[in-house]
Write an enzyme that holds these catalytic residues in place. Structure first.
Site, PDB file in Angstrom:
ATOM      1  N   HIS A   1       0.501  -5.555   2.473  1.00 25.65           N
ATOM      2  CA  HIS A   1       1.310  -4.822   3.450  1.00 25.65           C
ATOM      3  C   HIS A   1       2.738  -5.344   3.467  1.00 25.65           C
ATOM      4  CE1 HIS A   1      -2.529  -3.286   5.113  1.00 25.65           C
ATOM      5  NE2 HIS A   1      -2.959  -4.464   4.686  1.00 25.65           N
TER       6      HIS A   1
ATOM      7  N   ARG B   1      -6.163   0.988   3.734  1.00 27.46           N
ATOM      8  CA  ARG B   1      -4.996   1.472   2.989  1.00 27.46           C
ATOM      9  C   ARG B   1      -4.602   0.521   1.860  1.00 27.46           C
ATOM     10  NH1 ARG B   1      -3.559  -0.195   8.115  1.00 27.46           N
ATOM     11  NH2 ARG B   1      -1.692  -1.491   8.406  1.00 27.46           N
TER      12      ARG B   1
ATOM     13  N   HIS C   1       0.826  -1.206   0.000  1.00 29.82           N
ATOM     14  CA  HIS C   1       0.000   0.000   0.000  1.00 29.82           C
ATOM     15  C   HIS C   1       0.864   1.262   0.000  1.00 29.82           C
ATOM     16  CE1 HIS C   1       0.817   1.036   4.207  1.00 29.82           C
ATOM     17  NE2 HIS C   1       0.698  -0.266   4.471  1.00 29.82           N
TER      18      HIS C   1
ATOM     19  N   GLU D   1      -1.619  -6.706   7.562  1.00 28.93           N
ATOM     20  CA  GLU D   1      -0.289  -6.433   8.078  1.00 28.93           C
ATOM     21  C   GLU D   1      -0.038  -7.269   9.334  1.00 28.93           C
ATOM     22  OE1 GLU D   1       2.719  -5.996   8.074  1.00 28.93           O
ATOM     23  OE2 GLU D   1       2.997  -3.858   7.649  1.00 28.93           O
TER      24      GLU D   1
END
Length: 237
Positions: A179, A60, A9, A87
């Site tokens: 991520h 994100r 991202h 993430e």
């Protein structure tokens, strides 16, 4: 030939504020939006056409995929979201400023928490404002209270094997917009990196990593589309 693009991202608000983000659902900054859009433009220039897109359930990553696909002229591509591409969970460090945390606990300890393969940060406390147990995105899931890269890989790997790898084996071209740590887990799997080698692998924000694969999903070529913001890549198997 199966083709995979990994896209971290774009810059998030907490990236900018130098805070441990993990599973907190922060949005992109204007710079992050620009990075995602440029990533899509590079994808279009490279002539890559996707069959399917995978993202985490965090804004994100989702918005990065949307912005990149729109810029690539492929907003119509089907998208699948799953929390197992989230993430790494930073546990008790979530929300803390990284520099202030280093001042409190020492640079060496924070480096171990951030960069070691199998040492997680302290677990999230029971009264933390960052408890995600009531979030319907995770209904029915057994959620971690902290994660190392090792335990992040342990949740990414089954999803990779069950959902993503079969589509690549079938010859599809896929985008995974996720991520830093969930993508590093995929890189470790694909390139066969040992626990020490993955520690030094960095994936820049918003820069598509194009990986060409053999029919057995062994990388045969890999490059970042934005060479000016590239990081060193692992040696091909």
């Amino acid at each position: 030939m199966p083709t995979l693009v990994l896209l971290r991202h774009g810059q998030s608000r907490w990236n900018l504020e130098n805070r441990f983000t993990g599973w907190v659902d922060v949005d992109l900054t204007a710079e992050g939006e620009a990075q995602a859009t440029k990533g899509g433009e590079l994808i279009q220039a490279a002539g890559i056409q996707f069959d399917r897109v995978y993202t985490s359930v965090l804004t994100r990553a989702i918005r990065t995929s949307w912005l990149a696909l729109a810029a690539a002229g492929q907003a119509y591509v089907p998208e699948v979201k799953d929390w197992r591409l989230n993430e790494r969970h930073y546990g008790g460090l979530t929300g803390l400023n990284k520099a202030e945390t280093a001042q409190k606990h020492g640079d060496d300890q924070v480096k171990i928490w951030r960069r070691s393969y199998d040492v997680p940060p302290p677990a999230l406390s029971a009264d933390s404002e960052y408890d995600f147990a009531g979030d319907r995105r995770y209904a029915g899931a057994v959620l971690p209270l902290t994660e190392s890269l090792k335990t992040t890989l342990e949740r990414v790997q089954p999803y990779w094997q069950d959902e993503i790898a079969p589509r690549l084996t079938a010859g599809e071209t896929l985008l995974v917009a996720a991520h830093g740590n969930s993508l590093r887990a995929i890189v470790k799997l694909l390139f066969g990196l040992d626990d020490a080698a993955i520690i030094d692998v960095e994936i820049p924000t918003g820069n598509p990593l194009l990986i060409q694969l053999s029919n057995t999903l062994t990388p045969v070529a890999a490059r970042y589309l934005d060479e000016s913001r590239a990081q060193p890549l692992p040696t091909l198997p």
